[in-house]
Write a protein that holds these residues in place. Structure first.
Motif, mmCIF file in Angstrom:
data_model
loop_
_atom_site.group_PDB
_atom_site.id
_atom_site.type_symbol
_atom_site.label_atom_id
_atom_site.label_comp_id
_atom_site.label_asym_id
_atom_site.label_seq_id
_atom_site.Cartn_x
_atom_site.Cartn_y
_atom_site.Cartn_z
ATOM 1 N N PHE A 35 51.778 18.553 43.756
ATOM 2 C CA PHE A 35 52.197 19.747 44.495
ATOM 3 C C PHE A 35 53.472 20.350 43.913
ATOM 4 C CE2 PHE A 35 50.439 16.566 47.538
ATOM 5 C CZ PHE A 35 49.163 17.082 47.554
ATOM 6 N N ASN A 36 53.647 21.649 44.128
ATOM 7 C CA ASN A 36 54.886 22.326 43.795
ATOM 8 C C ASN A 36 55.798 22.179 45.015
ATOM 9 O OD1 ASN A 36 54.422 23.507 41.128
ATOM 10 N ND2 ASN A 36 52.724 24.533 42.172
ATOM 11 N N LEU A 37 56.708 21.230 44.927
ATOM 12 C CA LEU A 37 57.539 20.850 46.072
ATOM 13 C C LEU A 37 58.753 21.764 46.203
ATOM 14 C CD1 LEU A 37 57.331 17.031 45.439
ATOM 15 C CD2 LEU A 37 56.078 18.336 47.164
ATOM 16 N N VAL A 38 58.934 22.289 47.388
ATOM 17 C CA VAL A 38 60.053 23.176 47.682
ATOM 18 C C VAL A 38 60.908 22.510 48.749
ATOM 19 C CG1 VAL A 38 60.732 25.451 48.536
ATOM 20 C CG2 VAL A 38 58.649 25.206 47.158
ATOM 21 N N PRO A 39 62.164 22.202 48.416
ATOM 22 C CA PRO A 39 63.014 21.549 49.425
ATOM 23 C C PRO A 39 63.431 22.517 50.526
ATOM 24 C CG PRO A 39 64.247 21.937 47.404
ATOM 25 C CD PRO A 39 62.831 22.363 47.135
ATOM 26 N N LYS A 58 44.807 15.173 52.875
ATOM 27 C CA LYS A 58 43.484 15.804 52.947
ATOM 28 C C LYS A 58 43.585 17.321 53.082
ATOM 29 C CE LYS A 58 40.996 11.952 55.022
ATOM 30 N NZ LYS A 58 40.362 11.460 56.253
ATOM 31 N N GLU A 59 44.702 17.809 53.625
ATOM 32 C CA GLU A 59 44.839 19.240 53.868
ATOM 33 C C GLU A 59 45.565 19.981 52.745
ATOM 34 O OE1 GLU A 59 45.574 20.769 57.703
ATOM 35 O OE2 GLU A 59 45.290 18.818 58.656
ATOM 36 N N LEU A 60 45.972 19.261 51.721
ATOM 37 C CA LEU A 60 46.707 19.866 50.613
ATOM 38 C C LEU A 60 45.875 19.797 49.339
ATOM 39 C CD1 LEU A 60 50.201 18.257 51.336
ATOM 40 C CD2 LEU A 60 49.406 20.547 51.991
ATOM 41 N N SER A 61 46.123 20.751 48.426
ATOM 42 C CA SER A 61 45.382 20.754 47.166
ATOM 43 C C SER A 61 46.339 20.872 45.984
ATOM 44 C CB SER A 61 44.353 21.888 47.149
ATOM 45 O OG SER A 61 44.989 23.136 47.304
ATOM 46 N N ALA A 62 45.885 20.389 44.846
ATOM 47 C CA ALA A 62 46.706 20.377 43.631
ATOM 48 C C ALA A 62 47.228 21.783 43.315
ATOM 49 C CB ALA A 62 45.895 19.844 42.459
ATOM 50 N N GLU A 64 49.376 23.475 45.026
ATOM 51 C CA GLU A 64 49.832 24.179 46.228
ATOM 52 C C GLU A 64 51.352 24.101 46.354
ATOM 53 O OE1 GLU A 64 48.882 24.067 51.037
ATOM 54 O OE2 GLU A 64 47.624 22.947 49.649
ATOM 55 N N ILE A 65 51.954 25.171 46.852
ATOM 56 C CA ILE A 65 53.383 25.162 47.168
ATOM 57 C C ILE A 65 53.530 24.451 48.511
ATOM 58 C CG2 ILE A 65 55.387 26.576 47.770
ATOM 59 C CD1 ILE A 65 54.274 28.660 45.770
ATOM 60 N N VAL A 66 54.323 23.381 48.503
ATOM 61 C CA VAL A 66 54.448 22.515 49.668
ATOM 62 C C VAL A 66 55.928 22.320 49.980
ATOM 63 C CG1 VAL A 66 53.978 20.192 50.536
ATOM 64 C CG2 VAL A 66 52.289 21.326 49.096
ATOM 65 N N PHE A 67 56.292 22.542 51.220
ATOM 66 C CA PHE A 67 57.674 22.367 51.658
ATOM 67 C C PHE A 67 57.913 20.923 52.081
ATOM 68 C CE2 PHE A 67 56.511 26.786 52.406
ATOM 69 C CZ PHE A 67 57.517 27.439 51.721
ATOM 70 N N CYS A 68 59.113 20.434 51.782
ATOM 71 C CA CYS A 68 59.426 19.050 52.149
ATOM 72 C C CYS A 68 60.937 18.869 52.307
ATOM 73 C CB CYS A 68 58.893 18.073 51.102
ATOM 74 S SG CYS A 68 59.699 18.167 49.496
#
Length: 156
Positions: A35-39, A58-62, A64-68
């Motif tokens: 994932f493209n992780l965004v803090p 299961k709800e994320l895909s390669a 994808e921009i994902v916040f964490c």
């Protein structure tokens, strides 16, 4: 509105001669390297629920921009221990808090530490104790260059 519905906790460790590769290997160990992780900062939306790592993935895909909210620490000082920890607390109603800490490990109970800090933020913000507290931590002895990560990953 961009508001997370769910979140999950994960942690990992990576060892390599190169710092960037060490970080990538830690993300792989945590299963979030795709994932493209965004803090982001520390707020859990009121209706956001914690799910298992497997359910969240299961709800994320390669790609994808994902916040964490992520704690990360790297070191090349062989023999030292390092850590990364994320803790959270949620009241019955209202928003919750996440906290992230990382550094050199000296034997403290990391999970209690981050849970206490997150609980304090809920208590001082809402005037009541949290209904739910949780944490994840990773400790590693440094070999080569070692990176540890701990994260709360949001699912929109």
């Amino acid at each position: 509105m961009l508001k997370p519905r769910k979140f999950f906790l994960t942690a990992g460790v990576g060892f390599h001669e190169d710092p960037l590769v060490s970080f990538e290997l830690a993300l792989r160990d945590a299963k979030i390297e795709k994932f493209n992780l965004v803090p982001v900062s520390s707020i859990i939306p009121p209706d956001c629920v914690r799910v298992s790592l497997e359910e969240g993935l299961k709800e994320l895909s390669a790609g994808e921009i994902v916040f964490c909210v992520m704690a990360k620490h790297s070191s090349g000082e062989e023999g030292k221990k390092i850590y990364a920890a994320v803790g959270g607390a949620k009241p019955i109603s209202g928003h919750g808090y996440l906290v992230e800490y990382s550094g050199n490990y000296s034997g403290e109970d990391l999970d209690s530490f981050v849970r206490e800090r997150a609980s304090y933020l809920v208590e001082t913000s809402h005037g009541k104790k949290p209904n739910e507290v949780f944490s994840i931590s990773k400790v590693a002895e440094v070999k080569k260059i070692t990176t540890v990560v701990a994260a709360a990953v949001f699912v929109i």
